[in-house]
Design a protein around this motif. Structure first.
Motif, PDB file in Angstrom:
ATOM      1  N   PRO A 288      39.942  34.452  33.839  1.00 47.04           N
ATOM      2  CA  PRO A 288      39.513  35.244  34.893  1.00 47.04           C
ATOM      3  C   PRO A 288      38.005  34.677  35.224  1.00 47.04           C
ATOM      4  O   PRO A 288      37.274  34.208  34.450  1.00 47.04           O
ATOM      5  CB  PRO A 288      39.331  36.593  34.214  1.00 47.04           C
ATOM      6  N   THR A 289      37.558  34.978  36.450  1.00 44.56           N
ATOM      7  CA  THR A 289      36.041  34.474  36.971  1.00 44.56           C
ATOM      8  C   THR A 289      35.248  35.698  36.644  1.00 44.56           C
ATOM      9  O   THR A 289      35.655  36.640  36.320  1.00 44.56           O
ATOM     10  CB  THR A 289      36.212  34.117  38.439  1.00 44.56           C
ATOM     11  N   VAL A 290      34.127  35.208  36.668  1.00 43.47           N
ATOM     12  CA  VAL A 290      32.931  36.344  36.360  1.00 43.47           C
ATOM     13  C   VAL A 290      33.100  37.302  37.606  1.00 43.47           C
ATOM     14  O   VAL A 290      33.192  38.479  37.328  1.00 43.47           O
ATOM     15  CB  VAL A 290      31.564  35.491  36.418  1.00 43.47           C
ATOM     16  N   SER A 291      33.269  36.788  38.809  1.00 43.49           N
ATOM     17  CA  SER A 291      33.190  37.911  39.899  1.00 43.49           C
ATOM     18  C   SER A 291      34.558  38.857  39.883  1.00 43.49           C
ATOM     19  O   SER A 291      34.417  39.839  40.188  1.00 43.49           O
ATOM     20  CB  SER A 291      33.350  37.024  41.146  1.00 43.49           C
ATOM     21  N   GLU A 292      35.613  38.308  39.190  1.00 40.11           N
ATOM     22  CA  GLU A 292      36.731  39.132  39.209  1.00 40.11           C
ATOM     23  C   GLU A 292      36.770  40.052  37.915  1.00 40.11           C
ATOM     24  O   GLU A 292      36.823  41.410  38.191  1.00 40.11           O
ATOM     25  CB  GLU A 292      38.283  38.317  38.765  1.00 40.11           C
ATOM     26  N   MET A 293      35.970  39.617  36.904  1.00 38.39           N
ATOM     27  CA  MET A 293      35.790  40.776  35.786  1.00 38.39           C
ATOM     28  C   MET A 293      34.578  41.615  36.377  1.00 38.39           C
ATOM     29  O   MET A 293      34.947  42.860  36.065  1.00 38.39           O
ATOM     30  CB  MET A 293      34.901  39.838  34.633  1.00 38.39           C
ATOM     31  N   ARG A 294      33.748  41.252  37.082  1.00 33.05           N
ATOM     32  CA  ARG A 294      32.711  42.157  37.642  1.00 33.05           C
ATOM     33  C   ARG A 294      33.357  43.236  38.478  1.00 33.05           C
ATOM     34  O   ARG A 294      32.993  44.507  38.601  1.00 33.05           O
ATOM     35  CB  ARG A 294      31.623  41.486  38.367  1.00 33.05           C
ATOM     36  N   SER A 295      34.170  42.895  39.232  1.00 32.78           N
ATOM     37  CA  SER A 295      34.866  43.622  40.190  1.00 32.78           C
ATOM     38  C   SER A 295      35.777  44.793  39.438  1.00 32.78           C
ATOM     39  O   SER A 295      35.776  45.953  39.657  1.00 32.78           O
ATOM     40  CB  SER A 295      35.873  42.894  41.251  1.00 32.78           C
ATOM     41  N   LYS A 296      36.348  44.426  38.459  1.00 31.45           N
ATOM     42  CA  LYS A 296      37.505  45.247  37.441  1.00 31.45           C
ATOM     43  C   LYS A 296      36.361  46.137  36.763  1.00 31.45           C
ATOM     44  O   LYS A 296      36.889  47.213  36.628  1.00 31.45           O
ATOM     45  CB  LYS A 296      38.353  44.444  36.557  1.00 31.45           C
ATOM     46  N   VAL A 297      35.452  45.642  36.438  1.00 31.94           N
ATOM     47  CA  VAL A 297      34.705  46.588  35.550  1.00 31.94           C
ATOM     48  C   VAL A 297      33.713  47.633  36.398  1.00 31.94           C
ATOM     49  O   VAL A 297      33.629  48.762  36.175  1.00 31.94           O
ATOM     50  CB  VAL A 297      33.240  45.772  34.734  1.00 31.94           C
ATOM     51  N   ARG A 298      33.396  47.379  37.644  1.00 27.26           N
ATOM     52  CA  ARG A 298      32.591  48.308  38.600  1.00 27.26           C
ATOM     53  C   ARG A 298      33.859  49.331  38.750  1.00 27.26           C
ATOM     54  O   ARG A 298      33.605  50.322  38.927  1.00 27.26           O
ATOM     55  CB  ARG A 298      32.657  47.428  39.986  1.00 27.26           C
ATOM     56  N   LYS A 299      35.250  48.960  39.013  1.00 26.24           N
ATOM     57  CA  LYS A 299      36.055  49.969  39.399  1.00 26.24           C
ATOM     58  C   LYS A 299      36.291  50.773  38.236  1.00 26.24           C
ATOM     59  O   LYS A 299      36.427  52.207  38.245  1.00 26.24           O
ATOM     60  CB  LYS A 299      37.477  49.254  39.639  1.00 26.24           C
ATOM     61  N   MET A 300      36.282  50.264  37.009  1.00 23.65           N
ATOM     62  CA  MET A 300      36.537  51.002  35.751  1.00 23.65           C
ATOM     63  C   MET A 300      35.344  51.931  35.618  1.00 23.65           C
ATOM     64  O   MET A 300      35.555  53.099  35.175  1.00 23.65           O
ATOM     65  CB  MET A 300      36.711  50.109  34.437  1.00 23.65           C
ATOM     66  N   GLN A 301      34.090  51.506  35.712  1.00 19.39           N
ATOM     67  CA  GLN A 301      32.812  52.246  35.799  1.00 19.39           C
ATOM     68  C   GLN A 301      33.025  53.355  36.706  1.00 19.39           C
ATOM     69  O   GLN A 301      32.703  54.751  36.268  1.00 19.39           O
ATOM     70  CB  GLN A 301      31.698  51.449  35.863  1.00 19.39           C
TER      71      GLN A 301
END
Length: 335
Positions: A288-301
């Protein structure tokens, strides 16, 4: 419905305030840029003021007029009559900070609309895959929020007041010192995990780094805080088996092989029930890329009301950052 994305009166008040009180520009110099203003004449005047201010020169009528004339920008700025009108319509520069916030707000809204239109065009481009379009779209919005999050230099007196208040609250138990990681001795030494901390668990292979980190996540999730686990090495099933082993007090290899004793079925069932209630989210996708992780975490948050406790990456060296230099790549990922 018509939306006003400009505030000409506020722009004139700022420019007039700068011409009336040369010290006033220091209060908006970091907040605004020439492009923050909508009229070309206002942009030229503010650019002149910024340049003179950076050179340590006053921003009075004569100096600004001379600079604009020397740069052949006086006509673009509306001529000397325009500058005189700005001064005539300004009483003082008292509220220049508030006017600056109004202009900054309008500029951000214009940028959002511009980015939204660009995202619409991206969405129509079927030659690019969806993941690329989503990443570029997020970067469009992130670039705006990053600019807004930049802060000026803060005097230590303000920070000391906030720090003292925090110490006082913690001494009375009003706020906890940090997020407990589940290991008492470590919590005593660190005061718990602090938000925005980067914590690296290092060690030789097969020393139990993953198990320790997962236990951190498990303990934090039990506090009601969401935990995101990005597992680049183990599958979701393997991670869950380790958590079940810890919760049910059954060896992992026996859970994996299904060698469960009769007396262990009840604690295993109870462990499954307990784990199912915890806000733990696992992603075992590869590379996974950093931007992909960031996107998923934002959604989870967002789904958890902003209650994010820990982002766990197992492990960092398996990530890719799009660079040939591995040291620079890992540094960029870590940042």
């Amino acid at each position: 419905m018509t939306i006003n994305l400009h505030n000409i009166e506020a722009e004139e008040a700022i420019l007039g305030g700068i011409l009336v009180d040369p010290e006033a520009i220091g209060r908006v110099a970091e907040m605004l840029k020439p492009e923050s203003f909508t009229l070309r004449s206002h942009q030229a005047i503010f650019e002149a003021s910024l340049t003179l201010h950076s050179q340590g020169k006053p921003t009075d009528l004569m100096t600004v007029t001379t600079w604009l004339s020397d740069q052949k920008l006086l006509e673009k700025a509306g001529g000397q009559l325009k500058l005189v009108q700005l001064i005539g319509g300004t009483v003082s520069a008292t509220n220049i900070d508030q006017y600056g916030l109004l202009i900054s707000d309008k500029k951000t809204r214009r940028e959002l609309i511009k980015s939204a239109n660009q995202i619409i065009e991206l969405a129509k481009d079927t030659s690019q895959d969806l993941e690329t379009i989503l990443q570029k779209s997020e970067e469009q919005i992130a670039s705006i929020s990053q600019v807004r999050s930049q802060q000026d230099l803060i005097p230590i007196s303000e920070t000391l007041i906030d720090t003292f208040q925090e110490i006082e609250d913690r001494s009375t138990g009003a706020i906890p010192p940090g997020i407990p990681c589940g290991f008492y001795d470590l919590d005593v030494m660190t005061g718990g995990f602090q938000r925005s901390d980067l914590i690296i668990v290092a060690g030789r292979p097969s020393m139990g780094k993953s198990s320790l980190a997962v236990n951190f996540g498990y303990a934090i999730a039990k506090k009601g805080l969401a935990v995101a686990i990005f597992s680049l090495e183990m599958s979701k099933g393997q991670l869950v088996q380790r958590m079940l082993s810890s919760e049910a007090k059954i060896e992992t290899n026996r859970i994996r092989s299904g060698q469960i004793r009769e007396s262990e079925w009840e604690p295993l069932t109870e462990a499954i029930s307990n784990l199912a209630e915890l806000p733990i989210y696992i992603d075992d996708s590869s590379n996974p890329t950093v931007s992909e992780m960031r996107s998923k975490v934002r959604k989870m948050q967002a789904e958890n009301g902003g209650k994010l406790g820990l982002i766990l990456i197992d492990y960092l060296q398996l990530m890719e950052g799009g660079s040939d230099n591995r040291v620079q790549e890992l540094s960029r990922i870590t940042r």
